[in-house]
Motif scaffolding. Structure first.
Motif, PDB file in Angstrom:
ATOM      1  N   TYR A  17       0.841  -1.184   0.000  1.00  0.00           N
ATOM      2  CA  TYR A  17       0.000   0.000   0.000  1.00  0.00           C
ATOM      3  C   TYR A  17       0.882   1.241   0.000  1.00  0.00           C
ATOM      4  O   TYR A  17       2.033   1.201   0.429  1.00  0.00           O
ATOM      5  CB  TYR A  17      -0.958  -0.003   1.201  1.00  0.00           C
ATOM      6  CG  TYR A  17      -0.278  -0.226   2.518  1.00  0.00           C
ATOM      7  CD1 TYR A  17       0.199   0.834   3.272  1.00  0.00           C
ATOM      8  CD2 TYR A  17      -0.103  -1.519   3.015  1.00  0.00           C
ATOM      9  CE1 TYR A  17       0.832   0.623   4.474  1.00  0.00           C
ATOM     10  CE2 TYR A  17       0.538  -1.737   4.223  1.00  0.00           C
ATOM     11  CZ  TYR A  17       0.996  -0.665   4.941  1.00  0.00           C
ATOM     12  OH  TYR A  17       1.638  -0.875   6.140  1.00  0.00           O
ATOM     13  N   PRO A  60      -8.654  -1.607  -4.119  1.00  0.00           N
ATOM     14  CA  PRO A  60      -7.357  -2.263  -4.279  1.00  0.00           C
ATOM     15  C   PRO A  60      -7.285  -3.066  -5.578  1.00  0.00           C
ATOM     16  O   PRO A  60      -8.297  -3.406  -6.182  1.00  0.00           O
ATOM     17  CB  PRO A  60      -7.269  -3.195  -3.067  1.00  0.00           C
ATOM     18  CG  PRO A  60      -8.672  -3.419  -2.659  1.00  0.00           C
ATOM     19  CD  PRO A  60      -9.429  -2.182  -3.036  1.00  0.00           C
ATOM     20  N   ILE A  61      -6.061  -3.371  -5.981  1.00  0.00           N
ATOM     21  CA  ILE A  61      -5.801  -4.199  -7.148  1.00  0.00           C
ATOM     22  C   ILE A  61      -5.468  -5.584  -6.628  1.00  0.00           C
ATOM     23  O   ILE A  61      -4.684  -5.728  -5.692  1.00  0.00           O
ATOM     24  CB  ILE A  61      -4.624  -3.633  -7.962  1.00  0.00           C
ATOM     25  CG1 ILE A  61      -4.988  -2.240  -8.480  1.00  0.00           C
ATOM     26  CG2 ILE A  61      -4.241  -4.564  -9.099  1.00  0.00           C
ATOM     27  CD1 ILE A  61      -3.813  -1.455  -9.002  1.00  0.00           C
ATOM     28  N   PRO A 118     -10.491   7.054  -1.690  1.00  0.00           N
ATOM     29  CA  PRO A 118      -9.526   6.012  -2.060  1.00  0.00           C
ATOM     30  C   PRO A 118     -10.090   5.100  -3.154  1.00  0.00           C
ATOM     31  O   PRO A 118     -11.278   4.799  -3.179  1.00  0.00           O
ATOM     32  CB  PRO A 118      -9.305   5.231  -0.763  1.00  0.00           C
ATOM     33  CG  PRO A 118     -10.477   5.524   0.086  1.00  0.00           C
ATOM     34  CD  PRO A 118     -10.993   6.878  -0.329  1.00  0.00           C
ATOM     35  N   LYS A 119      -9.209   4.679  -4.058  1.00  0.00           N
ATOM     36  CA  LYS A 119      -9.619   3.770  -5.126  1.00  0.00           C
ATOM     37  C   LYS A 119      -9.569   2.347  -4.593  1.00  0.00           C
ATOM     38  O   LYS A 119      -8.817   2.054  -3.665  1.00  0.00           O
ATOM     39  CB  LYS A 119      -8.688   3.914  -6.326  1.00  0.00           C
ATOM     40  CG  LYS A 119      -8.807   5.260  -6.996  1.00  0.00           C
ATOM     41  CD  LYS A 119      -7.953   5.319  -8.237  1.00  0.00           C
ATOM     42  CE  LYS A 119      -8.138   6.669  -8.916  1.00  0.00           C
ATOM     43  NZ  LYS A 119      -7.346   6.774 -10.125  1.00  0.00           N
ATOM     44  N   ARG A 173      -2.338   2.919  -5.676  1.00  0.00           N
ATOM     45  CA  ARG A 173      -3.363   2.025  -5.136  1.00  0.00           C
ATOM     46  C   ARG A 173      -2.739   0.861  -4.377  1.00  0.00           C
ATOM     47  O   ARG A 173      -1.598   0.493  -4.582  1.00  0.00           O
ATOM     48  CB  ARG A 173      -4.234   1.486  -6.269  1.00  0.00           C
ATOM     49  CG  ARG A 173      -5.094   2.588  -6.879  1.00  0.00           C
ATOM     50  CD  ARG A 173      -5.788   2.180  -8.127  1.00  0.00           C
ATOM     51  NE  ARG A 173      -6.748   1.122  -7.916  1.00  0.00           N
ATOM     52  CZ  ARG A 173      -7.499   0.616  -8.878  1.00  0.00           C
ATOM     53  NH1 ARG A 173      -7.393   1.068 -10.113  1.00  0.00           N
ATOM     54  NH2 ARG A 173      -8.346  -0.339  -8.634  1.00  0.00           N
ATOM     55  N   GLU A 174      -3.530   0.271  -3.504  1.00  0.00           N
ATOM     56  CA  GLU A 174      -3.125  -0.900  -2.738  1.00  0.00           C
ATOM     57  C   GLU A 174      -3.103  -2.121  -3.655  1.00  0.00           C
ATOM     58  O   GLU A 174      -3.941  -2.260  -4.534  1.00  0.00           O
ATOM     59  CB  GLU A 174      -4.141  -1.105  -1.608  1.00  0.00           C
ATOM     60  CG  GLU A 174      -3.865  -2.263  -0.709  1.00  0.00           C
ATOM     61  CD  GLU A 174      -4.914  -2.386   0.393  1.00  0.00           C
ATOM     62  OE1 GLU A 174      -4.740  -3.263   1.240  1.00  0.00           O
ATOM     63  OE2 GLU A 174      -5.899  -1.627   0.387  1.00  0.00           O
ATOM     64  N   PRO A 232      -4.326   8.249   0.708  1.00  0.00           N
ATOM     65  CA  PRO A 232      -4.829   8.821  -0.544  1.00  0.00           C
ATOM     66  C   PRO A 232      -5.498  10.170  -0.318  1.00  0.00           C
ATOM     67  O   PRO A 232      -6.088  10.427   0.732  1.00  0.00           O
ATOM     68  CB  PRO A 232      -5.840   7.797  -1.035  1.00  0.00           C
ATOM     69  CG  PRO A 232      -6.237   7.027   0.176  1.00  0.00           C
ATOM     70  CD  PRO A 232      -5.054   7.059   1.107  1.00  0.00           C
ATOM     71  N   GLU A 270      -1.119   5.004  -9.907  1.00  0.00           N
ATOM     72  CA  GLU A 270      -2.341   5.490  -9.258  1.00  0.00           C
ATOM     73  C   GLU A 270      -2.255   5.493  -7.736  1.00  0.00           C
ATOM     74  O   GLU A 270      -3.183   5.936  -7.072  1.00  0.00           O
ATOM     75  CB  GLU A 270      -3.538   4.645  -9.712  1.00  0.00           C
ATOM     76  CG  GLU A 270      -3.796   4.744 -11.209  1.00  0.00           C
ATOM     77  CD  GLU A 270      -4.926   3.847 -11.682  1.00  0.00           C
ATOM     78  OE1 GLU A 270      -5.634   3.248 -10.830  1.00  0.00           O
ATOM     79  OE2 GLU A 270      -5.106   3.737 -12.905  1.00  0.00           O
ATOM     80  N   GLN A 319      -0.112  -0.004 -12.636  1.00  0.00           N
ATOM     81  CA  GLN A 319      -1.316   0.686 -12.173  1.00  0.00           C
ATOM     82  C   GLN A 319      -1.191   1.032 -10.687  1.00  0.00           C
ATOM     83  O   GLN A 319      -1.531   2.141 -10.269  1.00  0.00           O
ATOM     84  CB  GLN A 319      -2.530  -0.212 -12.420  1.00  0.00           C
ATOM     85  CG  GLN A 319      -3.851   0.446 -12.217  1.00  0.00           C
ATOM     86  CD  GLN A 319      -4.997  -0.500 -12.578  1.00  0.00           C
ATOM     87  OE1 GLN A 319      -4.839  -1.708 -12.664  1.00  0.00           O
ATOM     88  NE2 GLN A 319      -6.166   0.064 -12.778  1.00  0.00           N
ATOM     89  N   MET A 320      -0.658   0.110  -9.897  1.00  0.00           N
ATOM     90  CA  MET A 320      -0.471   0.348  -8.469  1.00  0.00           C
ATOM     91  C   MET A 320       0.474   1.536  -8.245  1.00  0.00           C
ATOM     92  O   MET A 320       0.193   2.421  -7.436  1.00  0.00           O
ATOM     93  CB  MET A 320       0.108  -0.901  -7.812  1.00  0.00           C
ATOM     94  CG  MET A 320       0.486  -0.701  -6.359  1.00  0.00           C
ATOM     95  SD  MET A 320       1.554  -1.988  -5.701  1.00  0.00           S
ATOM     96  CE  MET A 320       3.106  -1.583  -6.476  1.00  0.00           C
TER      97      MET A 320
END
Length: 118
Positions: A32, A44-45, A41-42, A98-99, A37, A96, A92-93
């Motif tokens: 993470y 997670p992936i 928050p978006k 993202r987790e 964020p 962006e 992407q993580m």
């Protein structure tokens, strides 16, 4: 009932997924961002063990996709698809913020284990 969906015929169309051999189960499965964020928050992936193993074998160990496929017990094309998906998820993580969560898919066999049960 749709054709092919009767009792004992599986859960859907297509072939059963082949078991994937993985070198080890990753000890760290959650990544993470260090900073919280900004704003909403978006989600997670999620990365599968199969994708993680393909990324590890090709990008970390330096194997070819053919060699990685032999180790995992799958075709080179399957390794290519898993590797492509894993690379996209890592990018992407990072981009962006993202987790990333690594989860089993249910068709992985850790190295040293067999499909046979006592």
């Amino acid at each position: 009932m749709p054709m092919g969906m009767g009792p004992g015929r599986g859960r859907g169309r297509g072939r059963r997924r082949k078991m994937r051999m993985i070198g080890f189960v990753p000890e760290v499965r959650y990544f993470y961002p260090a900073l919280p964020p900004v704003g909403q928050p978006k989600p997670p992936i999620f990365m599968t063990y199969e994708e993680f193993e393909a990324l590890r074998l090709v990008d970390h160990e330096g194997l070819t996709q053919e060699e990685a496929g032999k180790r995992m017990g799958v075709s080179r094309g399957t390794v290519w698809r898993a590797l492509s998906s894993a690379r996209k998820k890592v990018a992407q993580m990072l981009v962006e913020g993202r987790e990333l969560i690594i989860l089993p898919q249910g068709n992985e066999i850790p190295k040293g284990m067999t499909e046979e049960k006592p």
